[in-house]
Scaffold this active site. Sequence first.
Site, PDB file in Angstrom:
ATOM      1  N   CYS A   2       0.838  -1.194   0.000  1.00  0.00           N
ATOM      2  CA  CYS A   2       0.000   0.000   0.000  1.00  0.00           C
ATOM      3  C   CYS A   2       0.876   1.249   0.000  1.00  0.00           C
ATOM      4  CB  CYS A   2      -0.907   0.001   1.225  1.00  0.00           C
ATOM      5  SG  CYS A   2      -1.870  -1.520   1.420  1.00  0.00           S
ATOM      6  N   ARG A  27       1.368   1.090  -6.087  1.00  0.00           N
ATOM      7  CA  ARG A  27       1.553   0.198  -4.942  1.00  0.00           C
ATOM      8  C   ARG A  27       0.259  -0.478  -4.515  1.00  0.00           C
ATOM      9  NH1 ARG A  27       5.799   0.764  -1.157  1.00  0.00           N
ATOM     10  NH2 ARG A  27       7.554   1.975  -1.940  1.00  0.00           N
ATOM     11  N   TRP A  73      -3.764  -1.998  -1.352  1.00  0.00           N
ATOM     12  CA  TRP A  73      -3.818  -3.318  -1.964  1.00  0.00           C
ATOM     13  C   TRP A  73      -4.404  -4.248  -0.925  1.00  0.00           C
ATOM     14  CZ3 TRP A  73      -1.405  -8.170  -1.081  1.00  0.00           C
ATOM     15  CH2 TRP A  73      -1.554  -9.085  -2.125  1.00  0.00           C
ATOM     16  N   ASN A 108       0.377  -0.059   6.133  1.00  0.00           N
ATOM     17  CA  ASN A 108       0.862  -0.967   5.101  1.00  0.00           C
ATOM     18  C   ASN A 108       1.479  -2.161   5.813  1.00  0.00           C
ATOM     19  OD1 ASN A 108       1.939  -2.210   2.827  1.00  0.00           O
ATOM     20  ND2 ASN A 108       3.697  -0.830   2.697  1.00  0.00           N
ATOM     21  N   GLY A 109       1.097  -3.372   5.437  1.00  0.00           N
ATOM     22  CA  GLY A 109       1.642  -4.569   6.060  1.00  0.00           C
ATOM     23  C   GLY A 109       0.548  -5.515   6.500  1.00  0.00           C
ATOM     24  N   GLU A 489       9.292 -15.784 -18.363  1.00  0.00           N
ATOM     25  CA  GLU A 489       8.998 -14.362 -18.189  1.00  0.00           C
ATOM     26  C   GLU A 489       7.941 -13.904 -19.183  1.00  0.00           C
ATOM     27  OE1 GLU A 489       9.167 -10.257 -17.056  1.00  0.00           O
ATOM     28  OE2 GLU A 489       9.377 -12.187 -16.057  1.00  0.00           O
ATOM     29  N   LYS A 493       4.285 -12.250 -18.197  1.00  0.00           N
ATOM     30  CA  LYS A 493       3.812 -10.952 -18.675  1.00  0.00           C
ATOM     31  C   LYS A 493       2.417 -11.077 -19.276  1.00  0.00           C
ATOM     32  CE  LYS A 493       6.790  -8.443 -17.215  1.00  0.00           C
ATOM     33  NZ  LYS A 493       6.691  -9.365 -16.120  1.00  0.00           N
ATOM     34  N   GLU A 496      -0.208 -11.679 -16.533  1.00  0.00           N
ATOM     35  CA  GLU A 496      -0.357 -10.550 -15.620  1.00  0.00           C
ATOM     36  C   GLU A 496      -1.312  -9.492 -16.141  1.00  0.00           C
ATOM     37  OE1 GLU A 496       3.556  -9.568 -12.997  1.00  0.00           O
ATOM     38  OE2 GLU A 496       3.865  -9.472 -15.143  1.00  0.00           O
ATOM     39  N   HIS A 512       6.442 -34.607 -22.632  1.00  0.00           N
ATOM     40  CA  HIS A 512       6.233 -35.239 -21.333  1.00  0.00           C
ATOM     41  C   HIS A 512       4.974 -34.742 -20.644  1.00  0.00           C
ATOM     42  CE1 HIS A 512      10.052 -37.310 -21.499  1.00  0.00           C
ATOM     43  NE2 HIS A 512      10.660 -36.170 -21.802  1.00  0.00           N
ATOM     44  N   LYS A 611       2.540  -3.126  -7.246  1.00  0.00           N
ATOM     45  CA  LYS A 611       3.993  -3.046  -7.268  1.00  0.00           C
ATOM     46  C   LYS A 611       4.539  -3.084  -5.842  1.00  0.00           C
ATOM     47  CE  LYS A 611       7.102  -2.105 -10.620  1.00  0.00           C
ATOM     48  NZ  LYS A 611       7.146  -2.869 -11.867  1.00  0.00           N
TER      49      LYS A 611
END
Length: 616
Positions: A2, A27, A73, A108-109, A489, A493, A496, A512, A611
Amino acid sequence: MCGIVGAVSTRNIVPILVQGLQRLEYRGYDSCGVAVYADGLQRARSTDRVAELLTQVQQEHIEGTTGIAHTRWATHGAPAVHNAHPHFSHGPGADAASRPGRIALVHNGIIENHDELRAALKAKGYAFASQTDTEVISHLIDSVYDGDLFEAVKAAIVQLHGAYAIAVFCKDEPHRVVGARAGSPLILGVGVEGGENFLASDAMALAGVTDQIVYLEEGDVVDLQLGKYWIVDKSHKPVTRAVKTVYAHSGAAELGPYRHYMQKEIFEQPRAVADTLEGVEGIVPELFGDGAFRVFKEIDSVLILACGTSYYSGCTAKYWLEGIAKIPTQVEIASEYRYRETVPNPRTLVVTITQSGETADTLAALRHAQSLGMDQTLTICNVSTSAMVRECKLAYITRAGVEIGVASTKAFTTQLAGLFLLTLALAQSKGRLTETEEANHLKAMRHLPAALSAVLALEPQVISWAEDFANKENALFLGRGLHYPIALEGALKLKEITYIHAEAYAAGELKHGPLALVTSEMPVVTVAPNDTLLEKLKSNMQEVRARGGVLYVLADADTRIESGEGIHVIRMPEHYGALSPLLHVVPLQLLAYHTAIARGTDVDKPRNLAKSVTVE
C-alpha cells in the site's frame, strides 16, 4: 504494497496528500482515502482510483493542515469503502459509531495476531466497522491513549506481531502525526517551508515538496510536529538518522507521449540499460563495492534469492554463472527458501534480486540466509536507498529509473545487465576470463542499447500477433537452455496484464505432458535463437505442428525458420550470443502489452496485483 502519505503543516495539505497518492497508486489501487484534522476528523474514501478521490474531496470541501492518506492493496477484507483506509477509532461503547472519531490511522503490512487483538478489544467494548487488520491497530492505540500520541503508539506497537508501516494522528493533538515501521518501508520528509514535515512510503510521493529525506530504520517510531521531529529506535531510545538529499523527480511519473507506463518503460529500455552500464570501462570486482575482490576470491558457490520477474532474471543468470564463471549456482524462490531445511555453506555468495529493494519475502530470505552463517551478501537492486542495499555487504544499482507499470519490464532487462557483469567479475576473480573474452563481452554490452532499439522496431509485427492472441484464453511458451527463463517471463507478462492463462516449458518437456494441450486454439510462442540447441528446438516445433498447433516464433535471422501454414515468424535483427535473452524478452513484453490493449484490460494496474510487494 500500500501507499502512505502524511503531513503536518500550516497550509491546506490535502492537494499534497492526494498528489502523493497518485504517484504511489502503483503500490495498490483497490481503494484509497484521505483524513484530515478540521475541527475534528474529516475523511473521504473510495473504491475508485485516486483521481475520483480528488473529485470527492473537492466536492466535499475537505481541507486541513494535518492529515494522512492511503492507497490500498487488499489483504484482510475485500475492496470496499468500509475496508478502505484511513480507519478511525471511536472509543468503546454501544454508541461508538455515532460519536466523532478520535484516532485516524493508515497502515501498510499485515498484523499476524489481529484476531487475538480484535477479541481483546471487543471485550473492552470496541466495535469494528471493517474486516481489516488495520482497524485493530487504531482501536489498540485508542485503548492506550492518555493524552500523548507518541507514547500511545510506542505502547501499542509492542503488542503487534507482523509487518507494518503506520501513520496516525489524533483529533486531540491536531498538529502531530506519528509514524512507525517494522518490515514495511516508511520515510520522513523534512519540509523546506513553514516548519512542515511529511511521511511517505516512497520519496517520489514528495517530489516537488521536499528533497530532504530521512530513511527510517527497522523498528523506528517518528513524531512529526510543526518545525520539529524526533525518532526513537526499536528499543525506544532517541536516535538521529541522517537527512539525505534525494532527487525524486516528479517527471519520472509522467507519461509523456505514451499511452501507458508499461509502454513507456518498454521503450525506455535502451536508455535504462545504457545508464546501468555507464562508467563500466573494464571488469573489476569493485563495481560491486569495496571489499568485493576479497569476497569473490573466497566464495565457491552462488545462491540467488528472488521473487516473480526477478526470480526469472536469476534463473537466466544461473546459465551465465555456471557456463562462463564455472561457479555452482542455486536459484531459490525467496518466499519458499526460508520455510525448508537447507544445507548452508558459509563460502556461498548470497545474491538477492529486487526492483524495489523492499520486497518482504526477499528481505526475509536474506535474513534467514544470514542467520545460517552465510554473510557474504550482494544485491542487484534498482533503489540505492532501499533496505536491501543497506542490509547487503555489496550491491550493484541497476539505474532503471522509476518503474510504475505493475508488470516489470525495464527492471528485468537492467537486472540481466547487472547479473551479466557479476558473472564476468566472478569469472575474472577466479581466473576464468581472458583479456580477449573480456573485451568481446564488453563490446557486446556496449552495443546493447542499439540492439534493443532495433528490436523495438519490430513492434508493428508484434501487434499483428497480438490481434491473434486477443481472442485466446490459453497460450504456451517454449524455450531451451538460456532462453527457457525468458519463455517463463513471457508467459508471466501475458497472464499478468491480459488475464490469458499462459504457461512456459522447457521445449524438451513438451512431449512429457504439455503436448496434450496443443490444439489449433492454443498458440505456442517459441523463442528460437541460433544457438547449439536450435536443431533440438526445431524438432519440438515439429511436434507442435503435427498436432495442429499454431506456432509464433521469435527467430534469429540465420535460423532458416520460415513463415508458412501454422507458423508465424518474427525475425530478430541479429544473434546476440550470451546476451540474447535481453533482446528476446522485448518482443514478449510488447506481445503482452498489445494483447492487453486489444482485450481492453487495465495495462498498468492489472486486477489483484500491485507493485513493491512489501507483505508476505
